[in-house]
Write a protein that holds these residues in place. Structure first.
Motif, mmCIF file in Angstrom:
data_model
loop_
_atom_site.group_PDB
_atom_site.id
_atom_site.type_symbol
_atom_site.label_atom_id
_atom_site.label_comp_id
_atom_site.label_asym_id
_atom_site.label_seq_id
_atom_site.Cartn_x
_atom_site.Cartn_y
_atom_site.Cartn_z
ATOM 1 N N SER A 1 0.825 -1.208 0.000
ATOM 2 C CA SER A 1 0.000 0.000 0.000
ATOM 3 C C SER A 1 0.861 1.259 0.000
ATOM 4 O O SER A 1 0.541 2.243 -0.685
ATOM 5 N N LEU A 2 1.927 1.248 0.764
ATOM 6 C CA LEU A 2 2.813 2.421 0.829
ATOM 7 C C LEU A 2 3.561 2.645 -0.488
ATOM 8 O O LEU A 2 3.927 3.779 -0.810
ATOM 9 N N ALA A 3 3.780 1.573 -1.238
ATOM 10 C CA ALA A 3 4.578 1.683 -2.460
ATOM 11 C C ALA A 3 3.751 2.028 -3.697
ATOM 12 O O ALA A 3 4.311 2.372 -4.738
ATOM 13 N N ILE A 4 2.423 1.947 -3.598
ATOM 14 C CA ILE A 4 1.579 2.207 -4.766
ATOM 15 C C ILE A 4 1.576 3.697 -5.107
ATOM 16 O O ILE A 4 1.433 4.551 -4.228
ATOM 17 N N THR A 5 1.758 3.994 -6.366
ATOM 18 C CA THR A 5 1.627 5.365 -6.871
ATOM 19 C C THR A 5 0.659 5.341 -8.061
ATOM 20 O O THR A 5 0.258 4.275 -8.529
ATOM 21 N N ARG A 6 0.315 6.504 -8.556
ATOM 22 C CA ARG A 6 -0.581 6.566 -9.713
ATOM 23 C C ARG A 6 0.081 6.000 -10.973
ATOM 24 O O ARG A 6 -0.587 5.681 -11.949
ATOM 25 N N TYR A 7 1.408 5.893 -10.934
ATOM 26 C CA TYR A 7 2.152 5.386 -12.090
ATOM 27 C C TYR A 7 2.499 3.901 -11.956
ATOM 28 O O TYR A 7 3.193 3.346 -12.797
ATOM 29 N N GLY A 8 2.045 3.278 -10.882
ATOM 30 C CA GLY A 8 2.361 1.874 -10.689
ATOM 31 C C GLY A 8 2.990 1.635 -9.324
ATOM 32 O O GLY A 8 2.821 2.440 -8.389
ATOM 33 N N THR A 9 3.737 0.550 -9.213
ATOM 34 C CA THR A 9 4.398 0.195 -7.948
ATOM 35 C C THR A 9 5.872 -0.078 -8.235
ATOM 36 O O THR A 9 6.268 -1.223 -8.466
ATOM 37 N N PRO A 10 6.696 0.964 -8.229
ATOM 38 C CA PRO A 10 8.116 0.775 -8.547
ATOM 39 C C PRO A 10 8.806 -0.142 -7.541
ATOM 40 O O PRO A 10 8.508 -0.126 -6.336
#
Length: 342
Positions: free
Chosen positions: A143-152
């Motif tokens: 959850s902390l790693a999710i961004t609108r551009y994906g999950t780097p």
């Protein structure tokens, strides 16, 4: 020339798999003869022949055989989870602990030991809490790693380090506030040991860790492609998000199941995949079975050594793996520094 070298490594890896299958059987039998009790080799043989005493039969069939099976299952799970993490992060220093899963599971088990959380399921409260918090940690990290551009991958790595440090701090806080008699149980559990394993532990490990290994094995083709780079993998049709979720779930099952039955055992997921890669090359179709078998053999040997070394009590196997793993980690860090920081 390069193709010939790869072919030779793959051939060597195939022979290594055959050798490891035989080694598992041999090492397993040897481990049954090793233990802190006063049983002789003759006593063990008599138990197998049906002529043993009640005491020797109990030790052989209810303690040593399931304990050795647990060691093999845990070793296989941790090794293949480390292999998956190194491929997913494309980092030779990655291991299951980088996502904080072991720290979360350790905190859950500490809650059960110190305060009786999960007591509604009786004797399985410690494994249940360890497994539950392993999954809570995975969900939190993702959850902390999710961004609108994906999950780097780098955000997953950083989130895992942060969440792992947080749960490690909470575990230390529990150790600080509990009574001395409870503290001993918490500390010993976090060192990692198979001395509490029984047939129930074997069943839990086979189901949970086996499911984790199966999920990782389903991603073998994708692991080969992700190892080349996520952009290239996507161009080849790999669904990065789905593959990453499957790998994270597989790792959480393997690590959570391992910590639930044996406590925290570090560095196995770092050491074994590197050794297997040196033997059979980077192809995950060979690397995966090599890691599973090597992890099982390695952990059985470590447990046999731990059972043989006694001071005031049995030496926790997690201490042995840390003593081996820390120098290996430093070696990898120095040798592969350009890969790690590049």
């Amino acid at each position: 020339m390069l193709e010939e070298a790869i072919s030779k490594k793959e051939e060597r890896g195939q022979w290594a798999i055959i050798g490891l299958i035989a080694a598992i059987a041999v090492v397993y039998v040897i481990c049954i003869f090793v233990g802190p009790s006063s049983l002789t080799a003759g006593d063990v043989i008599n138990s197998f022949m049906g002529n043993g005493t009640w005491g020797s039969d109990y030790i052989v069939f209810n303690l040593r055989i399931p304990r050795t099976a647990c060691a093999a299952i845990v070793g296989a799970g941790l090794a293949v989870a480390g292999m998956a993490m190194q491929a997913m992060f494309r980092n030779p220093m990655a291991s299951p602990s980088v996502l904080g899963l072991s720290s979360g599971a350790s905190f859950g088990a500490s809650l059960a030991i110190a305060f009786g959380f999960g007591g509604f399921i009786g004797t399985f409260s410690v494994p249940f809490m360890a497994f539950a918090f392993c999954f809570i940690t995975m969900i939190l990290v993702y959850s902390l790693a999710i961004t609108r551009y994906g999950t780097p991958a780098i955000l997953l790595l950083l989130s895992g380090v942060a969440v792992g440090a947080f749960f490690s701090g909470l575990t230390s806080f529990i150790q600080y506030i509990v009574e001395p008699d409870i503290l001993q149980g918490v500390v010993y559990w976090t060192m990692g040991s198979f001395n509490r394993c029984n047939w129930d532990s074997v069943v839990i490990g086979a189901l949970v860790i086996g499911a984790g290994i199966a999920l990782i094995c389903l991603c073998i083709r994708e692991l080969n492609q992700i190892s080349l780079g996520e952009d290239q993998a996507e161009s080849l049709g790999v669904n990065i998000k789905r593959t990453r979720i499957m790998l994270l779930l597989g790792t959480a099952l393997a690590v959570g199941g391992s910590v639930a039955i044996s406590g925290v055992i570090g560095f196995v997921g770092l050491i074994i995949p590197h050794v297997c890669r040196a033997i059979g090359g980077p192809n995950h179709k060979l690397l995966t079975p090599l890691s599973i078998l090597s992890g099982a053999v390695f952990m059985m040997i470590m447990d046999a050594i731990a059972k043989s070394i006694t001071f005031t009590g049995e030496l926790p196997v997690g201490i042995l793996t840390s003593l081996l793993g820390a120098p290996f980690f430093i070696y990898i860090m120095r040798k592969k520094k350009n890969d790690v920081w590049g």
